[in-house]
Enzyme design. Structure first.
Site, PDB file in Angstrom:
ATOM      1  N   GLU A 197       0.396   4.261   3.138  1.00  0.00           N
ATOM      2  CA  GLU A 197       0.241   2.972   2.457  1.00  0.00           C
ATOM      3  C   GLU A 197      -0.073   1.887   3.480  1.00  0.00           C
ATOM      4  OE1 GLU A 197       2.278   2.914  -1.608  1.00  0.00           O
ATOM      5  OE2 GLU A 197       3.750   2.264  -0.152  1.00  0.00           O
ATOM      6  N   HIS A 216       9.600   2.587   2.425  1.00  0.00           N
ATOM      7  CA  HIS A 216       8.525   1.741   1.897  1.00  0.00           C
ATOM      8  C   HIS A 216       8.394   0.501   2.787  1.00  0.00           C
ATOM      9  CE1 HIS A 216       6.280  -0.932  -0.723  1.00  0.00           C
ATOM     10  NE2 HIS A 216       5.867   0.159  -1.343  1.00  0.00           N
ATOM     11  N   ASN A 223       5.782   3.462  -8.622  1.00  0.00           N
ATOM     12  CA  ASN A 223       6.866   2.735  -7.969  1.00  0.00           C
ATOM     13  C   ASN A 223       7.020   1.402  -8.703  1.00  0.00           C
ATOM     14  OD1 ASN A 223       8.563   1.318  -6.287  1.00  0.00           O
ATOM     15  ND2 ASN A 223       7.124   1.216  -4.564  1.00  0.00           N
ATOM     16  N   TRP A 224       8.033   1.329  -9.537  1.00  0.00           N
ATOM     17  CA  TRP A 224       8.181   0.137 -10.386  1.00  0.00           C
ATOM     18  C   TRP A 224       8.730  -1.069  -9.626  1.00  0.00           C
ATOM     19  CZ3 TRP A 224      10.505   2.047 -15.760  1.00  0.00           C
ATOM     20  CH2 TRP A 224       9.637   3.009 -16.294  1.00  0.00           C
ATOM     21  N   LYS A 225       9.220  -0.842  -8.424  1.00  0.00           N
ATOM     22  CA  LYS A 225       9.800  -1.919  -7.607  1.00  0.00           C
ATOM     23  C   LYS A 225      10.868  -2.675  -8.406  1.00  0.00           C
ATOM     24  CE  LYS A 225       5.581  -2.009  -4.964  1.00  0.00           C
ATOM     25  NZ  LYS A 225       4.633  -2.735  -4.130  1.00  0.00           N
ATOM     26  N   GLY A 231      -0.391  -4.437  -3.005  1.00  0.00           N
ATOM     27  CA  GLY A 231      -0.266  -5.627  -3.844  1.00  0.00           C
ATOM     28  C   GLY A 231      -1.324  -6.684  -3.590  1.00  0.00           C
ATOM     29  N   GLU A 243       8.060  -2.510   2.128  1.00  0.00           N
ATOM     30  CA  GLU A 243       8.886  -3.650   1.700  1.00  0.00           C
ATOM     31  C   GLU A 243      10.323  -3.489   2.181  1.00  0.00           C
ATOM     32  OE1 GLU A 243       7.760  -3.438  -2.422  1.00  0.00           O
ATOM     33  OE2 GLU A 243       5.742  -4.075  -1.858  1.00  0.00           O
ATOM     34  N   SER A 269      -2.848  -0.840  -3.905  1.00  0.00           N
ATOM     35  CA  SER A 269      -3.813  -1.350  -4.892  1.00  0.00           C
ATOM     36  C   SER A 269      -4.614  -0.247  -5.587  1.00  0.00           C
ATOM     37  CB  SER A 269      -4.747  -2.378  -4.249  1.00  0.00           C
ATOM     38  OG  SER A 269      -3.997  -3.498  -3.811  1.00  0.00           O
ATOM     39  N   GLY A 282       1.913   0.968  -7.419  1.00  0.00           N
ATOM     40  CA  GLY A 282       2.869  -0.105  -7.665  1.00  0.00           C
ATOM     41  C   GLY A 282       2.500  -0.884  -8.918  1.00  0.00           C
ATOM     42  N   GLY A 283       1.783  -1.982  -8.731  1.00  0.00           N
ATOM     43  CA  GLY A 283       1.458  -2.892  -9.837  1.00  0.00           C
ATOM     44  C   GLY A 283       0.888  -2.218 -11.075  1.00  0.00           C
TER      45      GLY A 283
HETATM   46  P1  PGA Z   1       0.470  -1.618  -5.285  1.00  0.00           P
HETATM   47  O1  PGA Z   1       1.797  -1.070  -4.580  1.00  0.00           O
HETATM   48  O2  PGA Z   1      -0.137  -0.464  -6.041  1.00  0.00           O
HETATM   49  O3  PGA Z   1       0.924  -2.720  -6.155  1.00  0.00           O
HETATM   50  O4  PGA Z   1      -0.434  -2.073  -4.179  1.00  0.00           O
HETATM   51  C1  PGA Z   1       1.854   0.196  -3.992  1.00  0.00           C
HETATM   52  C2  PGA Z   1       3.205   0.436  -3.377  1.00  0.00           C
HETATM   53  O5  PGA Z   1       3.791  -0.505  -2.843  1.00  0.00           O
HETATM   54  O6  PGA Z   1       3.728   1.568  -3.399  1.00  0.00           O
END
Ligand code: PGA
Length: 256
Positions: free
Chosen positions: A167, A95, A9-11, A173, A97, A213, A234-235
């Protein structure tokens, strides 16, 4: 046995030529891996270029969101049909966010999910509790409410096109990963819920990803757990090296 899925997930990252470079590196890095499904979800504006880059490979393309209407006067929104048109096979839904910053409710997420699946997309439905909810012993109630809210009235055959991503919000994050045993308990709970609602066959088939994470050093211990079928990253998915290390670690899963 469920084949692992590692999804990136590149956000709000890698919108232009960086997206092409990153997807090219990922494509090259996974050339010899066939026991893990690999998915990347760039921002909307990069989807077309990324599709052109990966279309001759096993890497699949997904979006991070879409609207529930197919067309009309909805300024700024993206139809699920447009995602199909640019080569997407997946879309992430609900998600945390989006729930937090864009006020997405269970109803909205449910409508989006239905629309996306109705045109042939696979949906990754995210669910997870906040820190205080876990600390107050409410984690299972929260996840159940999220599942019920978005999945309770979907047609039964849609479940084949759905992946769940557990999640925990406090792990996203933050560098704080959920203990594999703790995550696995929630995955089992989710699988049982799916079984009650859609039958045991669907429960056995559905992939339940962990997200929060995930890094190269912790993916192995997560993916060895019985009910953890992969990860939503994500990251660590916006650097080719770390994403590839995660995929390679997943490909070495000993549990088959
Ligand atoms: P993260 O994000 O790996 O940076 O914790 C995961 C996500 O939001 O899908």
């Amino acid at each position: 046995m469920r084949k692992p899925l590692i999804a990136g997930n590149w956000k709000l990252n890698k919108g232009g030529k960086d997206a092409v470079q990153l997807s090219r590196n990922i494509k090259e890095g996974v050339r010899d891996i066939n026991n893990v499904d690999v998915l990347i979800c760039p921002p909307f504006t990069a989807l077309m270029r990324v599709y052109e880059t990966i279309k001759d490979s096993s890497v699949k393309l997904g979006a991070q969101n879409c609207f529930y209407e197919m067309e009309g006067a909805y300024t700024g929104e993206i139809s699920p049909l447009f995602l199909i048109d640019v080569g997407c096979e997946y879309v992430i839904m609900g998600h945390s966010e989006r729930r937090q910053y864009f006020a997405e409710t269970e109803d909205i997420i449910g409508m989006k999910l239905k629309s996306a699946v109705s045109v042939g997309l696979n949906a990754i439905l995210c669910a997870g509790e906040k820190l205080e909810e876990r600390e107050n012993g409410k984690a299972f109630d929260v996840v159940k409410r999220q599942l019920e809210g978005s999945l309770s009235d979907i047609p039964e055959d849609y479940i084949q096109k759905i992946t769940i991503a557990y999640e925990p919000v406090w792990a996203i994050g933050t560098g704080r990963t959920c203990e594999p045993d703790v995550a696995n308990k929630m995955h089992r709970f989710i699988r049982n819920w799916i079984g009650e609602k859609f039958g045991n066959k669907s429960a056995e088939k559905i992939r339940i990803l962990y997200g929060g994470s995930i890094k190269p050093h912790n993916i192995s211990s997560l993916i060895e757990k019985e009910d953890i079928d992969g990860g939503l990253v994500g990251g660590a998915s916006i650097k080719a090296n770390s994403f590839l290390e995660i995929i390679i670690a997943a490909s070495k899963r000993t549990r088959y």
